[in-house]
Design a protein around this motif. Sequence first.
Motif, PDB file in Angstrom:
ATOM      1  N   ILE A  77      -5.913  12.218  -4.877  1.00  0.00           N
ATOM      2  CA  ILE A  77      -4.697  12.094  -5.940  1.00  0.00           C
ATOM      3  C   ILE A  77      -5.555  12.768  -7.450  1.00  0.00           C
ATOM      4  CG2 ILE A  77      -3.277  11.101  -7.352  1.00  0.00           C
ATOM      5  CD1 ILE A  77      -1.889  11.715  -4.710  1.00  0.00           C
ATOM      6  N   LYS A  78      -6.550  11.938  -7.587  1.00  0.00           N
ATOM      7  CA  LYS A  78      -7.295  12.008  -8.849  1.00  0.00           C
ATOM      8  C   LYS A  78      -7.925  13.633  -9.307  1.00  0.00           C
ATOM      9  CE  LYS A  78      -8.680   7.194  -9.879  1.00  0.00           C
ATOM     10  NZ  LYS A  78      -9.564   6.427  -9.886  1.00  0.00           N
ATOM     11  N   SER A  79      -8.218  14.006  -7.865  1.00  0.00           N
ATOM     12  CA  SER A  79      -8.881  15.376  -7.837  1.00  0.00           C
ATOM     13  C   SER A  79      -7.714  16.656  -8.219  1.00  0.00           C
ATOM     14  CB  SER A  79      -9.335  15.856  -6.558  1.00  0.00           C
ATOM     15  OG  SER A  79      -8.315  16.336  -5.739  1.00  0.00           O
ATOM     16  N   LEU A  80      -6.361  16.233  -8.025  1.00  0.00           N
ATOM     17  CA  LEU A  80      -5.365  17.129  -8.485  1.00  0.00           C
ATOM     18  C   LEU A  80      -5.264  17.159  -9.846  1.00  0.00           C
ATOM     19  CD1 LEU A  80      -2.872  16.084  -5.751  1.00  0.00           C
ATOM     20  CD2 LEU A  80      -4.370  18.184  -5.655  1.00  0.00           C
ATOM     21  N   VAL A  98      -8.211   7.137   7.131  1.00  0.00           N
ATOM     22  CA  VAL A  98      -8.840   7.160   5.880  1.00  0.00           C
ATOM     23  C   VAL A  98      -8.371   5.845   5.277  1.00  0.00           C
ATOM     24  CG1 VAL A  98      -8.546   9.828   5.577  1.00  0.00           C
ATOM     25  CG2 VAL A  98      -6.711   8.505   4.638  1.00  0.00           C
ATOM     26  N   SER A  99      -9.374   5.658   4.133  1.00  0.00           N
ATOM     27  CA  SER A  99      -8.962   4.337   3.271  1.00  0.00           C
ATOM     28  C   SER A  99      -8.102   4.772   1.844  1.00  0.00           C
ATOM     29  CB  SER A  99     -10.491   4.028   2.637  1.00  0.00           C
ATOM     30  OG  SER A  99     -10.883   4.845   1.847  1.00  0.00           O
ATOM     31  N   PHE A 100      -7.532   3.729   1.443  1.00  0.00           N
ATOM     32  CA  PHE A 100      -6.870   3.796   0.171  1.00  0.00           C
ATOM     33  C   PHE A 100      -7.663   4.572  -0.980  1.00  0.00           C
ATOM     34  CE2 PHE A 100      -4.439   2.814  -3.527  1.00  0.00           C
ATOM     35  CZ  PHE A 100      -3.058   3.172  -2.998  1.00  0.00           C
ATOM     36  N   LYS A 101      -8.889   4.273  -1.195  1.00  0.00           N
ATOM     37  CA  LYS A 101      -9.675   4.711  -2.115  1.00  0.00           C
ATOM     38  C   LYS A 101     -10.120   6.172  -2.038  1.00  0.00           C
ATOM     39  CE  LYS A 101     -13.059   4.471  -5.401  1.00  0.00           C
ATOM     40  NZ  LYS A 101     -13.390   5.648  -5.375  1.00  0.00           N
ATOM     41  N   GLU A 134       1.014  -1.039  -0.152  1.00  0.00           N
ATOM     42  CA  GLU A 134       0.014  -0.129  -0.102  1.00  0.00           C
ATOM     43  C   GLU A 134       0.865   1.362  -0.204  1.00  0.00           C
ATOM     44  OE1 GLU A 134      -2.694   1.665   3.298  1.00  0.00           O
ATOM     45  OE2 GLU A 134      -3.784   0.386   2.132  1.00  0.00           O
ATOM     46  N   ASP A 135       1.916   1.159   0.954  1.00  0.00           N
ATOM     47  CA  ASP A 135       2.942   2.243   0.852  1.00  0.00           C
ATOM     48  C   ASP A 135       3.542   2.448  -0.547  1.00  0.00           C
ATOM     49  OD1 ASP A 135       2.645   2.636   3.326  1.00  0.00           O
ATOM     50  OD2 ASP A 135       4.161   1.708   4.169  1.00  0.00           O
ATOM     51  N   ASP A 136       3.823   1.600  -1.236  1.00  0.00           N
ATOM     52  CA  ASP A 136       4.555   1.530  -2.534  1.00  0.00           C
ATOM     53  C   ASP A 136       3.486   2.150  -3.435  1.00  0.00           C
ATOM     54  OD1 ASP A 136       6.936   0.546  -1.590  1.00  0.00           O
ATOM     55  OD2 ASP A 136       6.202  -1.523  -2.170  1.00  0.00           O
ATOM     56  N   LYS A 137       2.212   1.770  -3.372  1.00  0.00           N
ATOM     57  CA  LYS A 137       1.268   2.398  -4.356  1.00  0.00           C
ATOM     58  C   LYS A 137       0.870   3.787  -4.207  1.00  0.00           C
ATOM     59  CE  LYS A 137      -2.525   0.226  -5.581  1.00  0.00           C
ATOM     60  NZ  LYS A 137      -3.568  -0.475  -5.679  1.00  0.00           N
ATOM     61  N   CYS A 138       0.912   3.967  -2.831  1.00  0.00           N
ATOM     62  CA  CYS A 138       0.568   5.467  -2.365  1.00  0.00           C
ATOM     63  C   CYS A 138       1.598   6.443  -3.116  1.00  0.00           C
ATOM     64  CB  CYS A 138       0.638   5.457  -0.856  1.00  0.00           C
ATOM     65  SG  CYS A 138       0.744   6.948  -0.116  1.00  0.00           S
ATOM     66  N   PHE A 139       3.033   6.080  -2.674  1.00  0.00           N
ATOM     67  CA  PHE A 139       4.015   6.867  -3.110  1.00  0.00           C
ATOM     68  C   PHE A 139       4.105   7.101  -4.943  1.00  0.00           C
ATOM     69  CE2 PHE A 139       8.506   7.117  -5.109  1.00  0.00           C
ATOM     70  CZ  PHE A 139       8.665   8.386  -4.477  1.00  0.00           C
ATOM     71  N   TYR A 146       0.619  15.583   1.030  1.00  0.00           N
ATOM     72  CA  TYR A 146       0.755  14.217   0.953  1.00  0.00           C
ATOM     73  C   TYR A 146       1.326  13.565   2.124  1.00  0.00           C
ATOM     74  CZ  TYR A 146       3.733   9.995  -0.248  1.00  0.00           C
ATOM     75  OH  TYR A 146       4.109   8.767  -0.352  1.00  0.00           O
ATOM     76  N   PRO A 147       2.269  14.299   2.914  1.00  0.00           N
ATOM     77  CA  PRO A 147       2.579  13.525   4.244  1.00  0.00           C
ATOM     78  C   PRO A 147       1.403  13.357   5.256  1.00  0.00           C
ATOM     79  CG  PRO A 147       4.063  15.407   3.608  1.00  0.00           C
ATOM     80  CD  PRO A 147       2.964  15.527   2.614  1.00  0.00           C
ATOM     81  N   ILE A 148       0.291  14.516   5.001  1.00  0.00           N
ATOM     82  CA  ILE A 148      -0.894  14.297   6.009  1.00  0.00           C
ATOM     83  C   ILE A 148      -1.631  13.089   5.612  1.00  0.00           C
ATOM     84  CG2 ILE A 148      -2.836  15.415   6.493  1.00  0.00           C
ATOM     85  CD1 ILE A 148      -1.532  18.110   6.134  1.00  0.00           C
ATOM     86  N   TRP A 149      -1.840  12.804   4.426  1.00  0.00           N
ATOM     87  CA  TRP A 149      -2.559  11.640   3.779  1.00  0.00           C
ATOM     88  C   TRP A 149      -1.952  10.391   4.162  1.00  0.00           C
ATOM     89  CZ3 TRP A 149      -7.607  11.239   1.836  1.00  0.00           C
ATOM     90  CH2 TRP A 149      -8.161  12.243   1.447  1.00  0.00           C
ATOM     91  N   LYS A 150      -0.521  10.595   4.067  1.00  0.00           N
ATOM     92  CA  LYS A 150       0.133   9.174   4.306  1.00  0.00           C
ATOM     93  C   LYS A 150      -0.056   9.008   5.820  1.00  0.00           C
ATOM     94  CE  LYS A 150       4.675   7.118   3.659  1.00  0.00           C
ATOM     95  NZ  LYS A 150       6.282   7.536   3.132  1.00  0.00           N
ATOM     96  N   ASP A 151       0.078  10.035   6.368  1.00  0.00           N
ATOM     97  CA  ASP A 151       0.058   9.569   7.940  1.00  0.00           C
ATOM     98  C   ASP A 151      -1.294   8.955   8.267  1.00  0.00           C
ATOM     99  OD1 ASP A 151       1.389   9.802  10.642  1.00  0.00           O
ATOM    100  OD2 ASP A 151      -0.408  11.477  11.101  1.00  0.00           O
TER     101      ASP A 151
END
Length: 257
Positions: A252-255, A243-246, A186-191, A231-236
């Motif tokens: 991210i998509k909204s950006l 929060v969910s990964f979805k 999940e961390d890898d996908k997040c990054f 990004y650091p806030i969402w990751k934490d």
Amino acid sequence: MYKLVIKNDNFDALLINDNDKTKKKINCSIDTFDIDNKNFNISLNGLCNINSNDFNYIATYIYYFFGIPTHSIEYDNSNIKNTIKIKNTNLQDLSNNKNGNTIKYLNNQNVLNENLTTTYLCSNKEDIAVACVYHFLKNGHSLNKCENCGKYFITSTKSNEKYCSRIYNNKTCKEIKKREKGKKLEDDKCFKLKKNAYNALRNKTDRARLKNDKDTLNRAIQKQNELLDNYPIWKDKLKNNQVSFKEYEDWIKSLYI
């Protein structure tokens, strides 16, 4: 003196203390290897590193370093109950010419019968551990060292498992490592999502500068700053299951808009 009673190759065995006649169920895979004996554990580690499908070779190692507790095998064959008694074999027996035949004989006792019961006579906890190792390796299992907790265990299937079924904080080592792998994935996908978004926005700013499109450039720079700041806030929050990964993916998509 203890009696370890194992039916077929079922890990749920019965341990009987002859001194006080108490009985308790144990899991042969994990309950017998918490032994504070350095030399014994070194020998177990050597057994873990043996890569051989030839039980004769494995049995020779067990005989040499441990000896096998005296045991008897009972099984039903055509409704006739048979009992085979096997005496303790140790280092001294290796010099006996009969030893090779003994090992072959023991190997051939892997009788495929649903009602097979083996009883091992054990003097101490080391004997109990050896009995479990001998019994289950003879039946095709392996002895491994758990890559999570570092303790020895016998594989539940006849394959090379990395993690045992000991429980820590209501989770087995298998479940803990599975969760850790899932988190890493999940961390890898997040990054990766963050990196893709940043590259896309950077390309957008480069094109806007070439076209002298100030509105698009300003929006793209604003989105870049939002990405880097948040990004650091969402990751934490992801790490703490707030929060969910979805939800993160949707942000991210909204950006891109």
